[in-house]
Write a protein that holds these residues in place. Structure first.
Motif, mmCIF file in Angstrom:
data_model
loop_
_atom_site.group_PDB
_atom_site.id
_atom_site.type_symbol
_atom_site.label_atom_id
_atom_site.label_comp_id
_atom_site.label_asym_id
_atom_site.label_seq_id
_atom_site.Cartn_x
_atom_site.Cartn_y
_atom_site.Cartn_z
ATOM 1 N N LEU A 263 -13.828 12.281 -8.495
ATOM 2 C CA LEU A 263 -15.234 11.396 -8.437
ATOM 3 C C LEU A 263 -16.254 12.076 -8.120
ATOM 4 C CD1 LEU A 263 -13.158 8.347 -6.892
ATOM 5 C CD2 LEU A 263 -14.006 8.184 -9.223
ATOM 6 N N GLN A 264 -16.077 13.076 -7.521
ATOM 7 C CA GLN A 264 -17.170 13.984 -7.191
ATOM 8 C C GLN A 264 -18.079 14.588 -8.281
ATOM 9 O OE1 GLN A 264 -16.667 17.001 -4.322
ATOM 10 N NE2 GLN A 264 -18.640 18.203 -4.745
ATOM 11 N N LEU A 265 -16.968 15.014 -9.361
ATOM 12 C CA LEU A 265 -17.404 15.750 -10.435
ATOM 13 C C LEU A 265 -17.861 14.334 -11.645
ATOM 14 C CD1 LEU A 265 -14.560 18.209 -10.631
ATOM 15 C CD2 LEU A 265 -16.944 18.475 -10.401
ATOM 16 N N ASN A 266 -17.308 13.438 -11.394
ATOM 17 C CA ASN A 266 -17.666 12.120 -12.294
ATOM 18 C C ASN A 266 -17.580 10.913 -11.806
ATOM 19 O OD1 ASN A 266 -18.051 10.414 -14.432
ATOM 20 N ND2 ASN A 266 -16.270 10.784 -15.472
ATOM 21 N N PRO A 267 -18.772 10.395 -11.303
ATOM 22 C CA PRO A 267 -18.772 9.270 -10.495
ATOM 23 C C PRO A 267 -18.325 8.024 -11.171
ATOM 24 C CG PRO A 267 -20.707 10.562 -10.003
ATOM 25 C CD PRO A 267 -19.988 11.248 -11.162
ATOM 26 N N ASN A 268 -18.348 8.154 -12.520
ATOM 27 C CA ASN A 268 -17.989 6.790 -13.332
ATOM 28 C C ASN A 268 -16.524 6.960 -13.880
ATOM 29 O OD1 ASN A 268 -20.703 5.902 -13.179
ATOM 30 N ND2 ASN A 268 -21.316 7.438 -14.918
ATOM 31 N N TYR A 269 -15.684 7.747 -13.253
ATOM 32 C CA TYR A 269 -14.271 7.920 -13.588
ATOM 33 C C TYR A 269 -13.614 6.711 -13.233
ATOM 34 C CZ TYR A 269 -10.291 11.141 -15.075
ATOM 35 O OH TYR A 269 -9.290 11.533 -15.589
ATOM 36 N N TYR A 270 -13.298 5.672 -13.952
ATOM 37 C CA TYR A 270 -12.868 4.657 -13.472
ATOM 38 C C TYR A 270 -11.300 4.596 -13.156
ATOM 39 C CZ TYR A 270 -11.951 3.588 -18.442
ATOM 40 O OH TYR A 270 -11.419 3.696 -19.624
ATOM 41 N N GLN A 271 -10.712 5.557 -14.058
ATOM 42 C CA GLN A 271 -9.111 5.772 -14.130
ATOM 43 C C GLN A 271 -9.048 6.297 -12.423
ATOM 44 O OE1 GLN A 271 -10.946 6.850 -16.330
ATOM 45 N NE2 GLN A 271 -9.468 6.459 -18.475
ATOM 46 N N ALA A 272 -9.685 7.249 -11.921
ATOM 47 C CA ALA A 272 -9.726 7.842 -10.767
ATOM 48 C C ALA A 272 -9.748 6.942 -9.691
ATOM 49 C CB ALA A 272 -10.497 9.085 -10.808
ATOM 50 N N TYR A 273 -10.822 5.912 -9.775
ATOM 51 C CA TYR A 273 -11.033 4.720 -8.755
ATOM 52 C C TYR A 273 -9.725 3.820 -8.795
ATOM 53 C CZ TYR A 273 -16.032 5.588 -7.955
ATOM 54 O OH TYR A 273 -17.251 5.964 -7.389
ATOM 55 N N ALA A 274 -9.326 3.590 -9.761
ATOM 56 C CA ALA A 274 -7.902 2.820 -9.643
ATOM 57 C C ALA A 274 -6.571 3.504 -9.160
ATOM 58 C CB ALA A 274 -7.591 2.484 -11.025
ATOM 59 N N ASN A 275 -6.602 4.788 -9.302
ATOM 60 C CA ASN A 275 -5.374 5.831 -9.001
ATOM 61 C C ASN A 275 -5.716 6.073 -7.533
ATOM 62 O OD1 ASN A 275 -4.257 6.084 -11.336
ATOM 63 N ND2 ASN A 275 -5.370 7.930 -12.009
ATOM 64 N N ARG A 276 -7.028 6.016 -6.920
ATOM 65 C CA ARG A 276 -7.123 6.317 -5.437
ATOM 66 C C ARG A 276 -7.033 5.069 -4.718
ATOM 67 N NH1 ARG A 276 -12.916 8.202 -3.255
ATOM 68 N NH2 ARG A 276 -13.590 6.101 -3.684
ATOM 69 N N GLY A 277 -7.349 3.904 -5.529
ATOM 70 C CA GLY A 277 -7.014 2.683 -4.832
ATOM 71 C C GLY A 277 -5.478 2.219 -4.738
ATOM 72 N N LEU A 278 -4.642 3.085 -5.822
ATOM 73 C CA LEU A 278 -3.308 2.735 -5.322
ATOM 74 C C LEU A 278 -2.930 3.659 -4.233
ATOM 75 C CD1 LEU A 278 -0.645 1.650 -6.348
ATOM 76 C CD2 LEU A 278 -0.206 3.379 -8.014
ATOM 77 N N ILE A 279 -3.483 4.700 -4.065
ATOM 78 C CA ILE A 279 -2.840 5.572 -3.028
ATOM 79 C C ILE A 279 -3.593 5.013 -1.585
ATOM 80 C CG2 ILE A 279 -3.151 7.664 -1.720
ATOM 81 C CD1 ILE A 279 -1.588 8.024 -4.248
ATOM 82 N N HIS A 280 -4.647 4.214 -1.487
ATOM 83 C CA HIS A 280 -4.854 3.754 -0.468
ATOM 84 C C HIS A 280 -3.934 2.299 -0.291
ATOM 85 C CE1 HIS A 280 -8.557 5.628 0.844
ATOM 86 N NE2 HIS A 280 -9.226 5.417 -0.209
ATOM 87 N N ARG A 281 -3.433 1.663 -1.184
ATOM 88 C CA ARG A 281 -2.447 0.543 -1.121
ATOM 89 C C ARG A 281 -1.254 1.333 -0.489
ATOM 90 N NH1 ARG A 281 0.333 -2.002 -6.067
ATOM 91 N NH2 ARG A 281 2.211 -2.314 -5.308
#
Length: 280
Positions: A89-107
């Motif tokens: 996400l640092q490299l691509n702040p618009n990488y929506y799949q990475a946001y969703a994947n990180r959300g799952l880890i937080h879950r």
């Protein structure tokens, strides 16, 4: 990412009361419900080394970090996964799949507010990303925010998702609301999309049983066991039907198997006590 640690298997729904017997709660486990056992092979040194080599060849590409983060997450290495998704996400702040994947880890880590924030950001970046609605819906459901969860699963379905988790999880909410005919339709749709997943058979069986259709319920519970014999809820549900039919010996045996698989699963413990068995 579709995995999740076993600790999240419990407590997703309350028991459904059928006459004098508590029907075992339908737990949301396995791929249909966005939960699965940790796959250590994904996080193996060999696999991580291979993915790291890809990153080393193109360190400025966020996709490599996203893929390795996924492998870390499926292998249960959550801190490493977060670090990789952060880098992506640092490299691509618009990488929506990475946001969703990180959300799952937080879950996985029970960081509910962070998970919701990440899924919401993924949806803001791509309002048609069904995976993010399903993921956020699961976080809401685990937190008891049923109306918000339902809205997210409904949205994913309106987007014509082919992901069976949306139907399975909406079915769980309908079941919780006592809308068993509609729940059966959703579980059946989930089954049609992924016939080898045991969880929607368990869910549909519960709603059949709630309607007094023990024959179809029994068939579904047996199918769930055949597909995965290590789920305590399936055995407890099968035992309940045996108990309702007056076959205490078979009920006791199935309850005992459920307790063996999950010694903390209360419906199985209660059923074993009712049928005269012992957990010891």
């Amino acid at each position: 990412m579709n995995g999740m640690s076993v600790s999240y298997r419990r407590g997703l729904m309350g028991a459904v009361l059928l006459g004098f017997l508590p029907l075992a709660a339908c737990q949301s486990t396995g791929p249909v419900a966005d939960v699965a056992a940790i796959d250590t092979a994904q996080g193996s040194p060999e696999n991580i080394a291979s993915l790291t080599a890809v990153i080393d060849r193109a360190p400025g590409q966020p996709e490599g970090y996203n893929i390795r983060g996924t492998a870390y997450g499926r292998g249960g290495q959550y801190k490493q996964a977060l670090a990789d998704f952060d880098k992506a996400l640092q490299l691509n702040p618009n990488y929506y799949q990475a946001y969703a994947n990180r959300g799952l880890i937080h879950r996985y880590m029970n960081n509910q507010s962070q998970a919701i924030a990440d899924y919401t950001r993924a949806i803001q970046l791509n309002p048609n990303y069904d995976v993010a609605y399903i993921g956020r819906g699961n976080v809401y459901r685990l937190a008891g925010q049923i109306d918000q969860a339902y809205a997210d699963f409904q949205k994913a379905i309106e987007l014509d998702t082919t992901d069976p988790r949306a139907y399975h999880n909406r079915g769980l909410i309908l079941q919780q609301r006592g809308q068993h005919a509609q729940a059966i339709d959703d579980f059946s749709k989930a089954i049609s999309l992924r016939p080898t997943a045991p969880e929607p058979y368990n869910g549909r069986g519960l709603s059949y049983a709630a309607q007094g259709d023990d024959d179809n319920a029994f068939t579904d519970f047996n199918t769930s066991i055949r597909l995965n014999g290590s789920i305590a809820e399936s055995w407890a549900n099968q035992a309940l039907i045996y108990e309702r039919k007056g076959d205490r010996a078979k009920a006791q045996k199935s309850y005992a198997r459920a307790v063996q698989l999950d010694p903390q699963y209360q419906p199985a413990k209660d059923g074993l006590a009712r049928t005269g068995g012992s957990a010891g």
